[in-house]
Design a protein around this motif. Structure first.
Motif, short mmCIF file in Angstrom:
data_model
loop_
_atom_site.label_atom_id
_atom_site.label_comp_id
_atom_site.label_asym_id
_atom_site.label_seq_id
_atom_site.Cartn_x
_atom_site.Cartn_y
_atom_site.Cartn_z
N SER A 114 0.83 -1.20 0.00
CA SER A 114 0.00 0.00 0.00
C SER A 114 0.87 1.26 0.00
CB SER A 114 -0.92 0.02 1.22
OG SER A 114 -1.77 -1.10 1.23
N GLY A 115 0.29 2.35 -0.46
CA GLY A 115 0.99 3.63 -0.45
C GLY A 115 2.19 3.66 -1.37
N ARG A 116 2.15 2.84 -2.44
CA ARG A 116 3.28 2.78 -3.35
C ARG A 116 2.80 2.94 -4.78
NH1 ARG A 116 4.73 -0.77 0.84
NH2 ARG A 116 6.89 -0.53 1.55
N ARG A 117 3.33 3.95 -5.44
CA ARG A 117 2.98 4.22 -6.83
C ARG A 117 3.88 3.40 -7.76
NH1 ARG A 117 1.38 9.19 -9.49
NH2 ARG A 117 1.71 10.32 -7.54
N ALA A 118 3.27 2.69 -8.68
CA ALA A 118 4.03 2.01 -9.74
C ALA A 118 4.54 3.07 -10.71
CB ALA A 118 3.15 1.00 -10.46
N GLU A 119 5.86 3.06 -10.94
CA GLU A 119 6.46 4.10 -11.78
C GLU A 119 6.66 3.66 -13.21
OE1 GLU A 119 9.98 5.51 -9.79
OE2 GLU A 119 8.76 6.73 -8.40
N ARG A 120 6.93 2.39 -13.41
CA ARG A 120 7.00 1.88 -14.78
C ARG A 120 7.01 0.36 -14.75
NH1 ARG A 120 12.15 0.11 -16.25
NH2 ARG A 120 13.85 0.84 -14.92
N ILE A 121 6.69 -0.23 -15.88
CA ILE A 121 6.76 -1.68 -16.07
C ILE A 121 8.16 -2.03 -16.54
CG2 ILE A 121 5.79 -3.64 -17.32
CD1 ILE A 121 3.34 -1.61 -17.82
N MET A 122 8.76 -3.00 -15.94
CA MET A 122 10.10 -3.43 -16.35
C MET A 122 9.98 -4.44 -17.50
SD MET A 122 12.03 -3.78 -12.66
CE MET A 122 11.00 -5.14 -12.13
N LEU A 123 10.79 -4.26 -18.51
CA LEU A 123 10.82 -5.14 -19.68
C LEU A 123 12.22 -5.69 -19.84
CD1 LEU A 123 8.87 -2.91 -22.25
CD2 LEU A 123 7.92 -4.64 -20.71
N ASP A 124 12.33 -6.97 -20.19
CA ASP A 124 13.65 -7.53 -20.44
C ASP A 124 14.08 -7.19 -21.86
OD1 ASP A 124 12.47 -9.33 -22.23
OD2 ASP A 124 12.59 -11.05 -20.87
N PRO A 125 15.30 -7.54 -22.26
CA PRO A 125 15.78 -7.17 -23.60
C PRO A 125 14.91 -7.67 -24.74
CG PRO A 125 17.63 -7.82 -22.22
CD PRO A 125 16.39 -8.14 -21.44
N ASP A 126 14.17 -8.75 -24.51
CA ASP A 126 13.28 -9.28 -25.55
C ASP A 126 11.91 -8.64 -25.52
OD1 ASP A 126 15.24 -11.05 -26.46
OD2 ASP A 126 14.68 -12.56 -24.96
N GLY A 127 11.67 -7.71 -24.59
CA GLY A 127 10.40 -7.00 -24.52
C GLY A 127 9.35 -7.66 -23.65
N ARG A 128 9.73 -8.66 -22.88
CA ARG A 128 8.77 -9.32 -21.99
C ARG A 128 8.66 -8.54 -20.69
NH1 ARG A 128 6.26 -14.14 -21.25
NH2 ARG A 128 5.67 -14.61 -19.08
N ALA A 129 7.43 -8.39 -20.17
CA ALA A 129 7.23 -7.74 -18.87
C ALA A 129 7.73 -8.64 -17.76
CB ALA A 129 5.76 -7.42 -18.67
N THR A 130 8.59 -8.09 -16.91
CA THR A 130 9.18 -8.89 -15.84
C THR A 130 8.84 -8.38 -14.44
OG1 THR A 130 11.21 -7.56 -15.91
CG2 THR A 130 11.13 -9.54 -17.30
N GLY A 131 8.16 -7.24 -14.35
CA GLY A 131 7.81 -6.72 -13.05
C GLY A 131 7.47 -5.25 -13.12
#
Length: 510
Positions: free
Chosen positions: A215-232
């Motif tokens: 709680s109380g945490r803003r997601a700042e961006r989606i992490m992508l690996d070099p192949d473009g897969r979302a990792t977190g």
């Protein structure tokens, strides 16, 4: 060094949809889920009180967005409240549970037809009280759906007035395949207390060891690996990684905003604000649209119920004015009088406000444009995650919307003039024109009814399984995927989408 935590799924947004996804996924004890929410627990004292919704606008549980100036509204900027709290907007809204019309889903992928989706509405529902004969409603779901606990007498008079002008009661009650007609509004309440997605889904799941709520945490961006897969997801103080998938449930503002911040969207526009494009996906943010409402308030000297302090009665037995969700009755109709699904909704409120926003003795008919043709966009103002996006819903950009609106106002006049209502009021608080100038009145006064959709549209941004095109391991599960505004209220749709998405996630995992 930035701290990192790993889970099977990372769900962003603990709102109408995110609470559902997190709760359903963690029913499997072998699956771990992190639920990231910018707001905090739903402990604001006004949240549980139905009429308390009026106190939540602009409070600490509201994102309090504002649109860009709207040419179709004479350059006005429109406040856009969105819940920033466990439960999201389901913890701050007016609690109306209105799943809409079966024809709404003709615009969705065929796998999302009414026949395919209505079981997921039912799965969410726990209807309280006796139902009339009609479609089967859910009786064992997490969300309590209740009749109006203590409706104002004027609300039944509104239904009588609708009948006088040819609108029959909705067959079987709201929630079935055809909502044409009028009815008292079902509400997400339990024994006179608001019942949000946090109440129905998140709180029962909160003790599970495989669910972590950040709680109380803003997601700042989606992490992508070099192949473009979302990792977190990257937060200010840590990285939260997903072994399986990242699921965006941040709503029609938050989900496209996070995609754009992460370099997923129209490449040229991203470069222009200093974001490095990772996936050129032009549909992100485009197609944004919203239901609008025009309040037609009338003076009623005897309508003083909502000007009185009802706290003692509410604390005693959860009745009285504080138990009201404000929109106590509704009517759905075609403004042109023709055949087919409705395109206008009327919402009856047994209270009124002056032009300065002060409560006064009176009643209000809200005229809602259900199927707007106008479209807008959500774009980045800055690469800074803390900067709000530019919200441009494109209100009344299409003249066809104005014509439908005018016809809706004329129908509302007939309802207010029917015998069941005409002796209850003494005329408009702010007179609306009797000639073609009513279009100008609409442009000067219409505002949001809090139902934005389309900014991550199914077909353009996500596929029929809600997977973001071109980004493996990433889905959007909220009202932003809805391709066309429904003939209902979007909290029900967000919950339905999330119920079905949980099943899709399980299928793809297995």
């Amino acid at each position: 060094m930035v701290e990192a935590e790993e889970f099977d799924y990372v769900v962003v947004g603990a709102g109408s949809a995110g609470c559902v996804v997190a709760a359903r996924l963690t029913e499997d004890p072998t699956v771990t889920v992190a639920l990231v929410e910018a707001g905090g627990p739903d402990d604001h004292p006004a949240i549980g009180v139905p009429l308390g919704a009026l106190e939540l606008f602009g409070s600490e549980v509201d994102w309090a967005f504002t649109t860009a100036p709207q040419p179709g509204l004479g350059g006005r900027e429109v406040p856009w409240p969105r819940g920033r709290v466990h439960g999201g907007s389901s913890a701050t809204n007016f609690q109306m549970w209105v799943p809409g019309h079966a024809a709404d889903f003709d615009d969705w992928h065929p796998s999302w037809s009414w026949e395919r989706v209505h079981p997921y509405f039912r799965r969410a529902e726990r209807w309280a009280g006796e139902r009339e004969a009609g479609p089967e409603f859910g009786t064992a779901g997490p969300l309590w759906i209740s009749p109006q606990r203590d409706p104002d007498p004027s609300s039944t008079r509104f239904l009588d007035a609708c009948a006088e002008v040819g609108l029959k009661p909705v067959e079987g009650g709201l929630g079935g395949p055809d909502n044409t007609g009028c009815a008292l509004t079902p509400v997400t309440q339990r024994e006179g207390v608001r019942w949000s997605s946090a109440d129905g889904y998140l709180k029962p799941a909160s003790g599970r060891p495989n669910l972590t709520v950040l709680s109380g945490r803003r997601a700042e961006r989606i992490m992508l690996d070099p192949d473009g897969r979302a990792t977190g997801v990257r937060l200010a103080d840590r990285a939260v990684t997903a072994r399986r998938e990242v699921v965006l449930c941040a709503g029609s503002v938050g989900s496209p905003h996070l995609l754009l911040l992460s370099g997923i969207g129209p490449a040229d526009e991203l470069r222009a604000v200093g974001v490095t494009p990772r996936v050129d996906l032009p549909g992100v943010g485009r197609g944004l649209h919203d239901h609008m409402i025009l309040d037609l308030a009338v003076h009623a000297p005897d309508a003083t119920r909502f000007l009185q302090d009802g706290r003692e009665q509410y604390e005693r037995d959860r009745t009285g004015p504080l138990s009201s969700n404000i929109g106590e009755a509704v009517a759905f109709l075609r403004a042109d009088g023709g055949d087919g699904p409705p395109d206008v909704e009327l919402i009856w409120s047994p209270m009124a406000f002056s032009d300065d926003g002060d409560p006064i003795p009176g009643y209000t008919v809200g005229v809602v444009l259900l199927r707007p043709r106008s479209r807008g966009r959500l774009t980045l103002a800055s690469a800074d995650p803390a900067a709000p996006p530019v919200i441009d819903p494109g209100y009344l950009a299409e003249e066809a919307d104005v014509r439908t609106y005018v016809a809706g106002v004329r129908f509302a006049e007939r309802v207010l003039g029917a015998a069941a209502l005409r002796d209850l009021h003494t005329g408009p608080v702010v007179p609306w024109p009797a000639d073609d100038a009513v279009a100008d009145y609409v442009r000067e006064r219409a505002t949001t009814v809090f139902h934005p959709v389309g900014s991550c549209r199914m077909g353009d941004v996500v596929d029929e399984r809600l997977r973001v095109r071109g980004v493996p391991g990433l889905r959007v599960v909220d009202a932003s995927v809805i391709p066309e505004a429904p003939r209902g209220h979007t909290h029900a749709h967000a919950v339905m989408i999330a119920e079905r998405a949980a099943g899709l996630l399980r299928e793809d995992r297995g």
